[in-house]
Design a protein around this motif. Sequence first.
Motif, PDB file in Angstrom:
ATOM      1  N   ALA A  14      70.963  10.874  56.506  1.00 36.78           N
ATOM      2  CA  ALA A  14      71.095  11.479  57.840  1.00 36.78           C
ATOM      3  C   ALA A  14      70.174  12.690  57.984  1.00 36.78           C
ATOM      4  N   LEU A  15      70.142  13.553  56.982  1.00 38.80           N
ATOM      5  CA  LEU A  15      69.293  14.745  57.045  1.00 38.80           C
ATOM      6  C   LEU A  15      67.808  14.381  57.005  1.00 38.80           C
ATOM      7  N   TYR A  16      67.468  13.350  56.255  1.00 38.93           N
ATOM      8  CA  TYR A  16      66.086  12.889  56.171  1.00 38.93           C
ATOM      9  C   TYR A  16      65.617  12.358  57.529  1.00 38.93           C
ATOM     10  N   VAL A  17      66.426  11.495  58.124  1.00 38.49           N
ATOM     11  CA  VAL A  17      66.047  10.911  59.417  1.00 38.49           C
ATOM     12  C   VAL A  17      66.022  11.989  60.497  1.00 38.49           C
ATOM     13  N   LEU A  18      67.016  12.868  60.516  1.00 37.20           N
ATOM     14  CA  LEU A  18      67.000  13.978  61.474  1.00 37.20           C
ATOM     15  C   LEU A  18      65.744  14.827  61.273  1.00 37.20           C
ATOM     16  N   GLY A  19      65.420  15.125  60.033  1.00 35.83           N
ATOM     17  CA  GLY A  19      64.236  15.916  59.728  1.00 35.83           C
ATOM     18  C   GLY A  19      62.945  15.260  60.170  1.00 35.83           C
ATOM     19  N   SER A  20      62.943  13.923  60.230  1.00 31.33           N
ATOM     20  CA  SER A  20      61.719  13.227  60.620  1.00 31.33           C
ATOM     21  C   SER A  20      61.344  13.458  62.082  1.00 31.33           C
TER      22      SER A  20
END
Length: 177
Positions: free
Chosen positions: A45-51
């Motif tokens: 979730a944090l990776y995709v949000l960060g993208s």
Amino acid sequence: MPNYDAHLLSGILTYPLAVALAGILKEYSGIPFEFSSIALILGYALYVLGSDLPDMDHPDALLHRGTKPIVAVAVGSAVYLQALHWFSFSEEWLNQTAAWGVGVVGALSGWFGFTWLMPRHRGVVHSLLFAAVYGLLAYLLGTFGLRMTGGESLYLSIAAFLGYTLHLLLDGSLKLL
């Protein structure tokens, strides 16, 4: 430059590479990442949000428009909680109403303050410094907010950092500040 869909789909599709990189770092540099299921799911979730997170500095970006009301509500709610102690009317509902009246002023301040404080598009928010800040916030969320182990929080941190950095790479704008 990639758009909203391209950034998020890139994050969704490349997450296994982030997991692999963290695994390599754990194996060869001794960083004590812990890959529990919850850490991997939250890391995703944090990776995709960060993208897509660096685009929060663009006033027309969906992320900017979505973040602005969340900030306003969070500030307004925090002000409300403080203002609850300022009133002592005989009826509790009057105390609640007055405190929310003050909270609304805080929410409006959060709304307009968010826009005022946001730097220009592709400014400092589009930097490795902010990727590191996002990673630090993810670590703090895991450690203090969710009471995860240090290794799980470290993993959240690297996942957040890598997702944010993915956005910068896709924009062709990899800079320190």
